[in-house]
Scaffold this motif. Sequence first.
Motif, PDB file in Angstrom:
ATOM      1  N   HIS A   4      23.544  26.315 -57.291  1.00  0.00           N
ATOM      2  CA  HIS A   4      23.084  25.971 -58.635  1.00  0.00           C
ATOM      3  C   HIS A   4      23.982  26.639 -59.674  1.00  0.00           C
ATOM      4  N   PHE A   5      24.384  27.866 -59.353  1.00  0.00           N
ATOM      5  CA  PHE A   5      25.266  28.643 -60.217  1.00  0.00           C
ATOM      6  C   PHE A   5      26.560  27.873 -60.469  1.00  0.00           C
ATOM      7  N   GLU A   6      27.134  27.399 -59.369  1.00  0.00           N
ATOM      8  CA  GLU A   6      28.424  26.722 -59.441  1.00  0.00           C
ATOM      9  C   GLU A   6      28.335  25.432 -60.255  1.00  0.00           C
ATOM     10  N   ILE A   7      27.266  24.669 -60.008  1.00  0.00           N
ATOM     11  CA  ILE A   7      27.109  23.397 -60.701  1.00  0.00           C
ATOM     12  C   ILE A   7      26.909  23.627 -62.193  1.00  0.00           C
ATOM     13  N   THR A   8      26.162  24.679 -62.534  1.00  0.00           N
ATOM     14  CA  THR A   8      25.941  24.999 -63.944  1.00  0.00           C
ATOM     15  C   THR A   8      27.265  25.319 -64.619  1.00  0.00           C
ATOM     16  N   PHE A   9      28.083  26.078 -63.925  1.00  0.00           N
ATOM     17  CA  PHE A   9      29.394  26.449 -64.440  1.00  0.00           C
ATOM     18  C   PHE A   9      30.223  25.202 -64.737  1.00  0.00           C
ATOM     19  N   LYS A  10      30.243  24.290 -63.786  1.00  0.00           N
ATOM     20  CA  LYS A  10      31.002  23.042 -63.945  1.00  0.00           C
ATOM     21  C   LYS A  10      30.509  22.280 -65.151  1.00  0.00           C
ATOM     22  N   VAL A  82      16.693  17.451 -57.361  1.00  0.00           N
ATOM     23  CA  VAL A  82      17.089  18.841 -57.099  1.00  0.00           C
ATOM     24  C   VAL A  82      15.895  19.720 -56.717  1.00  0.00           C
ATOM     25  N   LEU A  83      14.777  19.538 -57.418  1.00  0.00           N
ATOM     26  CA  LEU A  83      13.635  20.404 -57.126  1.00  0.00           C
ATOM     27  C   LEU A  83      12.881  19.965 -55.869  1.00  0.00           C
ATOM     28  N   SER A  84      13.243  18.789 -55.326  1.00  0.00           N
ATOM     29  CA  SER A  84      12.603  18.393 -54.068  1.00  0.00           C
ATOM     30  C   SER A  84      13.373  18.968 -52.878  1.00  0.00           C
ATOM     31  N   TRP A  85      14.473  19.637 -53.159  1.00  0.00           N
ATOM     32  CA  TRP A  85      15.245  20.253 -52.077  1.00  0.00           C
ATOM     33  C   TRP A  85      14.544  21.522 -51.586  1.00  0.00           C
ATOM     34  N   PRO A  86      14.981  21.988 -50.412  1.00  0.00           N
ATOM     35  CA  PRO A  86      14.257  23.132 -49.845  1.00  0.00           C
ATOM     36  C   PRO A  86      14.354  24.430 -50.651  1.00  0.00           C
ATOM     37  N   ALA A  91      14.896  29.878 -57.372  1.00  0.00           N
ATOM     38  CA  ALA A  91      16.324  29.950 -57.055  1.00  0.00           C
ATOM     39  C   ALA A  91      17.107  29.045 -58.001  1.00  0.00           C
ATOM     40  N   TYR A  92      16.536  27.889 -58.278  1.00  0.00           N
ATOM     41  CA  TYR A  92      17.188  26.955 -59.198  1.00  0.00           C
ATOM     42  C   TYR A  92      17.312  27.574 -60.583  1.00  0.00           C
ATOM     43  N   LEU A  93      16.189  28.114 -61.090  1.00  0.00           N
ATOM     44  CA  LEU A  93      16.191  28.665 -62.441  1.00  0.00           C
ATOM     45  C   LEU A  93      17.117  29.878 -62.538  1.00  0.00           C
ATOM     46  N   VAL A  94      17.000  30.785 -61.576  1.00  0.00           N
ATOM     47  CA  VAL A  94      17.829  31.989 -61.617  1.00  0.00           C
ATOM     48  C   VAL A  94      19.307  31.628 -61.438  1.00  0.00           C
ATOM     49  N   GLY A  95      19.576  30.670 -60.546  1.00  0.00           N
ATOM     50  CA  GLY A  95      20.957  30.232 -60.341  1.00  0.00           C
ATOM     51  C   GLY A  95      21.560  29.681 -61.613  1.00  0.00           C
ATOM     52  N   LYS A  96      20.795  28.826 -62.288  1.00  0.00           N
ATOM     53  CA  LYS A  96      21.264  28.236 -63.538  1.00  0.00           C
ATOM     54  C   LYS A  96      21.476  29.316 -64.587  1.00  0.00           C
ATOM     55  N   PHE A  97      20.499  30.213 -64.688  1.00  0.00           N
ATOM     56  CA  PHE A  97      20.588  31.268 -65.687  1.00  0.00           C
ATOM     57  C   PHE A  97      21.821  32.144 -65.430  1.00  0.00           C
ATOM     58  N   SER A  98      22.030  32.510 -64.169  1.00  0.00           N
ATOM     59  CA  SER A  98      23.188  33.374 -63.901  1.00  0.00           C
ATOM     60  C   SER A  98      24.490  32.649 -64.213  1.00  0.00           C
TER      61      SER A  98
ATOM     62  N   VAL B 103      24.479  18.623 -52.696  1.00  0.00           N
ATOM     63  CA  VAL B 103      23.307  18.288 -51.887  1.00  0.00           C
ATOM     64  C   VAL B 103      23.449  18.860 -50.481  1.00  0.00           C
ATOM     65  N   ALA B 104      24.594  18.566 -49.861  1.00  0.00           N
ATOM     66  CA  ALA B 104      24.784  18.959 -48.466  1.00  0.00           C
ATOM     67  C   ALA B 104      24.653  20.469 -48.312  1.00  0.00           C
ATOM     68  N   ARG B 105      25.217  21.209 -49.268  1.00  0.00           N
ATOM     69  CA  ARG B 105      25.128  22.669 -49.178  1.00  0.00           C
ATOM     70  C   ARG B 105      23.700  23.146 -49.353  1.00  0.00           C
ATOM     71  N   SER B 106      22.979  22.489 -50.261  1.00  0.00           N
ATOM     72  CA  SER B 106      21.601  22.919 -50.481  1.00  0.00           C
ATOM     73  C   SER B 106      20.733  22.676 -49.258  1.00  0.00           C
ATOM     74  N   PHE B 107      21.130  21.688 -48.441  1.00  0.00           N
ATOM     75  CA  PHE B 107      20.365  21.422 -47.232  1.00  0.00           C
ATOM     76  C   PHE B 107      20.974  22.128 -46.030  1.00  0.00           C
TER      77      PHE B 107
END
Lengths: 263, 301
Positions: A4-10, A82-86, A91-98, B103-107
Amino acid sequence: MLNHFEITFKSIIRDRIFHGIIFSALIFLLIPSVATLSMRQATELSMTLSLSLISFILLLLSLFLGGTHLWRDIERRYTYPVLSWPSSRSAYLVGKFSGIAAFIFLVALLLGGVAVLTVLITAGIYPPERPIVWNLFFLSIFFDACKYILIVAFAFLFSSVATSFFLPVFGSICIYFVGNASQQVHDYINAPATIGISSITKNMATFVYYILPNFSAFDFKINAVYRVPIQVSGVLMTGVYFVVYLCMVISVATLLFEKREMN
Amino acid sequence: MKALEIHNLVKIFKTKKGQSVHALNDLSFDVMQGEVFGFLGPNGAGKSTTIKTLVGLITPSSGNALINGVPVSTGTARLKVGYLPENPAFYDYLTPEEYLTYVARSFLVPVAEVPRCIEQTLKLLELWDARKRQMRSFSKGMVQRVGLAQVLVHDPDIYILDEPMSGLDPLGRSLVKNIILELKNRGKTVFFSTHITDDVEKVCDRVGIIVKGSLVAVNNVENLLKGGVEGYLVSLQSADSTLQNLAPFSVLRQSGTIFEYYIPKDGFNRFMELVIRSGSEVVLVETRRKNLEDYFLSLVK
Ligand SMILES: Nc1ncnc2c1ncn2[C@@H]1O[C@H](COP(=O)(O)OP(=O)(O)OP(=O)(O)O)[C@@H](O)[C@H]1O
Ligand SMILES: [Mg+2]
């Protein structure tokens, strides 16, 4: 979370508004010429202007990134898959925030570098009477960045419950003003010269003072510009305050976000 | 083994004006492992609400749901689940390749396998040529294809798809049908919602029909179709004179010497006796059955 961190950065780097804000950093080029106009204390003036400009750019970035990022993900329904992922919502929120926090530090570092050049140029033209203390200069930028990261945290807190961008953006603007004023209000109320305030009001004000952020603790501009040494304990206190406060705000944000209905 | 279990789900939405909307009323059903289950219902019936509950996006007002026996509120229950939202949207500043990597990494797909998985899915969904374009320039159908790609890329065991065919051209639809059949052959579980009865007829083992938040029928698709024979369309080639023998039955249509009759199911044997006696030649017999659509319409009304 790293994901999530990486995607936010991008996402930040590809954003047009971000490009606009970074463009405003070009104003730095003007600082030496403005500062040298004053002839006296040109270096000090140049430092003040640089620090203020950095502060202003970081403020814009923190409001824009913090206020829109999480909210936009929800609004545009990017969060559905994204939030339906495991991985958990926290983790999503903290990842984005970081991601955003790291970005603000990075921008602060880059702008700090530009500021050093600016100050050196000015100092080259009108050498200062006393040597510049770079440690203080960097410390001041560092804590400034911390302050704006706290604002991002508040923006995330508001976004975790908000259904429009109104609350995150204007809420964090309010936090910015309140945080800057809280110390003054506190000092005024508790000053011996102040009379006619009941002790209940005083206690309540103190209570609110402890809840609201206190940004004056992060302000080391004067120390940097006029080379006033800071005590190590003061720096440590501010550091601890930042970490504790940040953790609290982010924890509340994650709790609220975990409970939120996505529809 | 049950792949999905839904027990007495109730969902009441509160609108901003304080009204409450009963989206799900005591909904219960199961989807077995290896089964293709079609979830059919009119607009606003509660299909998406059920699906969002299954993937943990909303919490039910009461009742619960399990994936492979694990409550949906546990994130790890979804490690083997692929979810396609209705009218999906993805980070439009990313390319399909970048998104699928995310996606793949998250899974937790092993890093070494990620590029191969991505290549395979992108090629399957005919997105390979667009893999390096930011998704903001994608058409609706292309986004839907990305939606399917992000489901397939991590090779889950359970597929939860909210209107997988929506927005696709006929080629895309038939591709999706084939993909679903292929998944079934590989023993995967597919649960998808749709409005289109034809899709269900072609690919589903069972169908559940939801109306106003309640399940009104769960049925085996094959039995439904077999049980639905209503009559036959019979075409005969004969001379006008011989037709009098068939008098109790009336001609539906005529072109040249071909006469077409509609014969209800219970009259078929009697009709054929007369045909044989009249000496006419049977050119064509077609089965007329009540299809899923009629069944669906009769339930909804
Ligand atoms: N956030 C919400 N607030 C209030 N009511 C809602 C909300 N989300 C859904 N509903 C209501 O719940 C009911 C079921 O909606 P749902 O989206 O599940 O229908 P659906 O079967 O998926 O319909 P469609 O075929 O149109 O996609 C509808 O009456 C809808 O108005
Ligand atoms: Mg729907």
